[in-house]
Design a protein around this motif. Structure first.
Motif, PDB file in Angstrom:
ATOM      1  N   LYS A   1      51.499  26.111  56.445  1.00 30.31           N
ATOM      2  CA  LYS A   1      50.793  26.844  57.345  1.00 30.31           C
ATOM      3  C   LYS A   1      49.426  26.800  57.405  1.00 30.31           C
ATOM      4  N   MET A   2      48.965  25.564  57.267  1.00 29.69           N
ATOM      5  CA  MET A   2      47.626  25.297  57.481  1.00 29.69           C
ATOM      6  C   MET A   2      47.048  25.869  58.564  1.00 29.69           C
ATOM      7  N   ALA A   3      47.297  25.940  59.834  1.00 30.29           N
ATOM      8  CA  ALA A   3      46.806  26.527  60.826  1.00 30.29           C
ATOM      9  C   ALA A   3      46.481  27.941  60.720  1.00 30.29           C
ATOM     10  N   GLU A   4      47.246  28.673  59.914  1.00 29.65           N
ATOM     11  CA  GLU A   4      46.923  29.830  59.656  1.00 29.65           C
ATOM     12  C   GLU A   4      45.787  30.108  58.703  1.00 29.65           C
ATOM     13  N   ALA A   5      45.785  29.212  57.837  1.00 28.87           N
ATOM     14  CA  ALA A   5      44.607  29.253  56.646  1.00 28.87           C
ATOM     15  C   ALA A   5      43.522  28.810  57.493  1.00 28.87           C
ATOM     16  N   PHE A   6      43.210  28.038  58.258  1.00 27.03           N
ATOM     17  CA  PHE A   6      42.175  27.645  58.926  1.00 27.03           C
ATOM     18  C   PHE A   6      41.589  28.884  59.932  1.00 27.03           C
ATOM     19  N   LYS A   7      42.677  29.571  60.261  1.00 30.01           N
ATOM     20  CA  LYS A   7      42.396  30.762  61.293  1.00 30.01           C
ATOM     21  C   LYS A   7      41.714  31.838  60.228  1.00 30.01           C
ATOM     22  N   ILE A   8      42.121  32.048  59.167  1.00 29.18           N
ATOM     23  CA  ILE A   8      41.575  33.204  58.135  1.00 29.18           C
ATOM     24  C   ILE A   8      40.205  32.518  57.602  1.00 29.18           C
ATOM     25  N   GLN A   9      40.073  31.132  57.336  1.00 27.03           N
ATOM     26  CA  GLN A   9      38.986  30.857  56.966  1.00 27.03           C
ATOM     27  C   GLN A   9      37.842  30.873  57.793  1.00 27.03           C
ATOM     28  N   THR A  10      38.174  30.402  59.034  1.00 21.15           N
ATOM     29  CA  THR A  10      37.018  30.360  59.931  1.00 21.15           C
ATOM     30  C   THR A  10      36.689  31.877  60.824  1.00 21.15           C
ATOM     31  N   GLN A  11      37.652  32.790  60.581  1.00 18.58           N
ATOM     32  CA  GLN A  11      37.661  33.970  61.311  1.00 18.58           C
ATOM     33  C   GLN A  11      37.705  33.826  62.780  1.00 18.58           C
ATOM     34  N   LYS A  12      38.532  33.094  63.170  1.00 18.08           N
ATOM     35  CA  LYS A  12      38.816  32.755  64.821  1.00 18.08           C
ATOM     36  C   LYS A  12      40.248  32.902  65.062  1.00 18.08           C
ATOM     37  N   LYS A  13      40.518  33.499  66.103  1.00 13.85           N
ATOM     38  CA  LYS A  13      41.845  33.713  66.624  1.00 13.85           C
ATOM     39  C   LYS A  13      42.783  32.499  67.272  1.00 13.85           C
ATOM     40  N   SER A  14      41.561  31.598  67.979  1.00 14.95           N
ATOM     41  CA  SER A  14      41.904  30.416  68.420  1.00 14.95           C
ATOM     42  C   SER A  14      41.292  29.320  67.767  1.00 14.95           C
ATOM     43  N   ILE A  15      42.042  28.510  67.354  1.00 14.42           N
ATOM     44  CA  ILE A  15      41.538  27.130  66.626  1.00 14.42           C
ATOM     45  C   ILE A  15      42.013  25.711  67.338  1.00 14.42           C
ATOM     46  N   ASP A  16      41.466  24.904  66.713  1.00 17.60           N
ATOM     47  CA  ASP A  16      41.979  23.380  67.361  1.00 17.60           C
ATOM     48  C   ASP A  16      42.884  22.934  66.357  1.00 17.60           C
ATOM     49  N   THR A  17      44.141  23.001  66.668  1.00 15.08           N
ATOM     50  CA  THR A  17      45.284  22.788  65.885  1.00 15.08           C
ATOM     51  C   THR A  17      45.396  21.077  65.680  1.00 15.08           C
ATOM     52  N   LYS A  18      45.014  20.315  66.581  1.00 13.97           N
ATOM     53  CA  LYS A  18      45.317  18.915  66.600  1.00 13.97           C
ATOM     54  C   LYS A  18      44.281  18.333  65.502  1.00 13.97           C
ATOM     55  N   ASN A  19      43.178  18.948  65.377  1.00 14.08           N
ATOM     56  CA  ASN A  19      42.261  18.470  64.593  1.00 14.08           C
ATOM     57  C   ASN A  19      41.539  19.586  63.646  1.00 14.08           C
ATOM     58  N   LEU A  20      42.384  19.885  62.656  1.00 10.73           N
ATOM     59  CA  LEU A  20      41.945  21.060  62.051  1.00 10.73           C
ATOM     60  C   LEU A  20      40.566  21.065  61.259  1.00 10.73           C
ATOM     61  N   LEU A  21      40.004  19.932  60.953  1.00  8.17           N
ATOM     62  CA  LEU A  21      38.827  19.888  60.400  1.00  8.17           C
ATOM     63  C   LEU A  21      37.610  19.883  61.345  1.00  8.17           C
ATOM     64  N   GLN A  22      37.758  20.012  62.662  1.00 12.83           N
ATOM     65  CA  GLN A  22      36.872  20.270  63.773  1.00 12.83           C
ATOM     66  C   GLN A  22      36.528  21.491  63.536  1.00 12.83           C
ATOM     67  N   ASN A  23      37.493  22.512  63.078  1.00 13.52           N
ATOM     68  CA  ASN A  23      37.379  23.860  63.098  1.00 13.52           C
ATOM     69  C   ASN A  23      36.271  24.218  61.919  1.00 13.52           C
ATOM     70  N   ILE A  24      36.082  23.494  60.931  1.00 13.77           N
ATOM     71  CA  ILE A  24      34.732  23.938  59.879  1.00 13.77           C
ATOM     72  C   ILE A  24      33.710  23.113  59.980  1.00 13.77           C
ATOM     73  N   THR A  25      33.573  22.343  61.112  1.00 19.76           N
ATOM     74  CA  THR A  25      32.399  21.419  61.559  1.00 19.76           C
ATOM     75  C   THR A  25      31.482  22.327  62.432  1.00 19.76           C
ATOM     76  N   TYR A  26      30.472  22.365  62.080  1.00 18.07           N
ATOM     77  CA  TYR A  26      29.368  23.162  62.676  1.00 18.07           C
ATOM     78  C   TYR A  26      28.172  22.548  63.190  1.00 18.07           C
ATOM     79  N   LYS A  27      27.196  23.140  63.970  1.00 16.00           N
ATOM     80  CA  LYS A  27      25.846  22.508  64.264  1.00 16.00           C
ATOM     81  C   LYS A  27      24.781  23.459  64.268  1.00 16.00           C
ATOM     82  N   THR A  28      23.614  22.933  63.561  1.00 14.47           N
ATOM     83  CA  THR A  28      22.666  23.923  63.484  1.00 14.47           C
ATOM     84  C   THR A  28      21.884  23.927  64.899  1.00 14.47           C
TER      85      THR A  28
END
Length: 670
Positions: free
Chosen positions: A264-291
């Motif tokens: 259930k890693m997609a669910e974990a990423f949704k909770i961690q990023t507080q996003k309802k819609s995430i990139d499920t193909k590249n999960l790490l992209q969801n915790i990559t940010y830009k200043t």
């Protein structure tokens, strides 16, 4: 001399086991009483004290029942097969067996108490760090801080008293009758007694008639944190710590499963990023940010210095006064600048707080360090130094001790640091004799800061420097020429201290030295040209002074450490900073990136503390979680905010493990 029959002989031995069981149980209860009276307050409700000791008695009985089942079963087998020829060996074998077992119990209990006296909790996986640490320095620390000869004498005296009890109780008084054994009523009664005893021992070993054994489902006997610790068995704590250590070392550690997110890693990423819609193909992209793009930062890139001060917990600052001046030069800086007040350490040891902070993750419970395991040679792509390195910074890791400690030199050299400096380099750079400016664990902090200042003043390009200090650590040695501030203990402070007052005084003098020299370093930054182009962040690895402190509000106090920021005027945010946000080590670098870097990409588990929209929680791997409604123990969330942070923590652990394993996969492809 009267000659007993075969059955009576064995029943007499069984009776001896019962007497010895009571002696051992009493001994283990005395260990629990020692913890209670040495580290507790004086005003606990009697019913709660009774509940804690009763649960402790059940846990001790569970441990002892496993110990006593072995010789009881062996004696029962001898009875069943009528092996009279083995009888003459049983007493001597039993004495030897119980000597070995009580020695093991005592050594494990003694080790657990030593750990408890320093960290304020029973043994965890960190206790096995003794084998990975600077053993010589640890031995020196023991001899300098404790009366080792007296401790050894008491240890041996207790051990010999236990041995004496074994020989006194398991004492063969009668010889064995030679004639053959008949299966009569006496034999059947003996069989029944043995069988009943084994059933009782099995039930006591299980400790519960519920679904799970007591050792696997130990309830909290009270609402009081300390009393719940009193109830816990040192032996069970040591067993659990060893299992966690082996699991972490052999690679069988599965935090994703333990967090409840296997499959259930997609669910974990949704909770961690507080996003309802995430990139499920590249999960790490969801915790990559830009200043944000910032033209001023691009023209004037500041130096960034992060200082992790050894064992600098915030709670002791409550007692700061002219008479107890533990802060020294640091006080005015904490008063003038930014200080997050609900910030907790990610772990309770140095290396297990240092590495996660620098790797932009949260600390993993029950795990060993990356640098001493399978990840030693893994260059983590999300490492904080690498982010600054890509932004054109010269990056340095500066440790006051030996770089061989915990493989820190080798590990950090692979994490985006251009330079890794230790005590020998520091002494050489300053033109000092290393033996004259060092204590057992490294150079005195003042020389560490002098080295950093020199590097900043001589820099040709923007600097990112991560500093790890070594003072405020046993054996609490400070320079002879240093003049300590007044450290008179108030009555209130004395009431909240445990253990030796002399050792506490020595400890707080080193504590004060560490804070005072940090304050002097900040003085030097603010009174030179560095004040206009240098950001200084200060935190700590843990609050180990909790081991000798009695806290009135345990969870809201025990893990508190500083996150302090000095920012040049041009970097100060235009909107007020909320310094009451719940936070921890994972949030340091996401905050610094957004304050000091323009248009920079980063991957992180933590959050930018200037972002008021995101959920903010602090995590400690002992299961302590800080929320806006206060701190609590994992599994004990009460309010909606606490429940949200609890779920956020579990998801963050799963995402952390996913990120770590992704680094391993990338390395294997290269």
């Amino acid at each position: 001399m009267q000659k007993y029959q075969h059955v009576n002989f064995l029943l007499n031995l069984l009776l001896s086991f019962g007497k010895l069981y009571i002696v051992f149980l009493l001994f283990m209860s005395l260990i629990r009483a020692y913890i209670f009276f040495s580290f507790g307050l004086d005003n606990y409700p009697l019913d709660e004290v009774f509940s804690a000791f009763f649960l402790g008695l059940r846990l001790d009985a569970s441990v002892l029942s496993y110990v006593f089942l072995v010789p009881t079963l062996l004696s029962f087998i001898v009875l069943l097969i009528r092996a009279r020829f083995l009888q003459k060996y049983l007493y001597s074998a039993a004495r030897l067996y119980f000597m070995v077992m009580i020695t093991l119990i005592f050594v494990l209990s003694f080790s657990d108490i030593a750990y408890f006296s320093f960290f304020g909790e029973h043994a965890t996986v960190m206790i096995f760090g003794v084998f990975d640490d600077d053993t010589e320095a640890l031995i020196k620390t023991a001899f300098e801080n404790y009366n080792v000869a007296f401790v050894a004498f008491v240890f041996l005296a207790i051990l010999f008293a236990l041995y004496w009890s074994i020989f006194k109780i398991i004492k063969e008084k009668e010889s064995i009758k030679k004639e053959s054994i008949k299966i009569d009523s006496n034999y059947l009664k003996g069989t029944a007694v043995f069988f009943t005893t084994i059933v009782i021992l099995a039930l006591l070993a299980r400790g519960s008639l519920g679904l799970f054994p007591l050792v696997h489902d130990t309830p909290d006997p009270t609402a009081n944190v300390f009393l719940n610790k009193v109830a816990m068995s040192p032996i069970i704590s040591m067993k659990n710590a060893y299992q966690d250590y082996k699991k972490s070392k052999n690679g069988s550690y599965d935090l994703i499963k333990e967090s409840g997110f296997r499959g259930k890693m997609a669910e974990a990423f949704k909770i961690q990023t507080q996003k309802k819609s995430i990139d499920t193909k590249n999960l790490l992209q969801n915790i990559t940010y830009k200043t944000a793009k910032n033209s001023l930062l691009e023209k004037k890139r500041p130096n960034v210095v992060v200082v992790m001060v050894e064992s600098f917990g915030l709670p002791i600052l409550k007692y700061q006064s002219q008479k107890f001046n533990i802060m020294g030069h640091l006080k005015k800086h904490f008063d003038e600048d930014i200080l997050f007040k609900h910030f907790i350490s990610s772990s309770n040891g140095t290396i297990v707080s240092l590495e996660p902070t620098l790797l932009n993750i949260t600390a993993r419970p029950h795990s060993t360090s990356f640098g001493q395991g399978e990840y030693l040679n893994t260059p983590f792509f999300q490492a904080s130094a690498r982010v600054y390195q890509k932004a054109g910074y010269e990056t340095s890791f500066v440790y006051g001790g030996n770089l061989s400690w915990r493989n820190v030199g080798n590990f950090m050299s692979r994490q985006g640091f251009d330079h890794v400096y230790g005590r020998m380099t520091i002494a050489k750079s300053l033109g000092k004799d290393v033996s004259k400016i060092s204590h057992d664990w490294g150079v005195f902090d003042e020389y560490l800061y002098a080295f950093v200042e020199k590097k900043l003043h001589n820099a040709k390009k923007p600097q990112f420097i991560y500093v790890l200090t070594t003072n405020n650590h046993p054996p609490y040695t400070i320079p002879k020429e240093y003049k300590s501030n007044s450290l008179v203990f108030s009555d209130d402070l004395k009431k909240h201290l445990t253990g030796s007052m002399d050792l506490a005084k020595k400890r707080f003098h080193d504590y004060a030295y560490a804070l005072d020299t940090l304050g002097e370093f900040l003085d030097n930054v603010k009174t030179t040209d560095l004040k206009n182009n240098t950001v200084v962040a200060v935190t700590a690895d843990n609050n180990t002074v909790e081991g000798i402190m009695k806290y009135d509000d345990y969870y809201n106090t025990t893990k508190l450490i500083p996150f302090y920021l000095y920012l040049p005027k041009y970097l100060m945010p235009k909107t007020p900073i909320d310094v009451t946000l719940a936070s921890s080590h994972k949030d340091i670098f996401p905050t610094l990136y957004n304050l000091t870097l323009s248009d920079a990409n980063y991957t992180a588990i933590g959050t930018n503390l200037l972002d008021k929209k995101h959920i903010h929680c602090g995590f400690n791997d002992a299961g302590v979680i800080m929320s806006k409604d206060g701190a609590f123990k994992l599994g004990k969330a009460k309010t909606a905010a606490q429940k949200e942070c609890q779920q956020y923590y579990k998801a963050s652990l799963a995402v952390t493990e996913y990120l770590i394993k992704s680094n391993k996969v990338q390395k294997s492809k290269k």
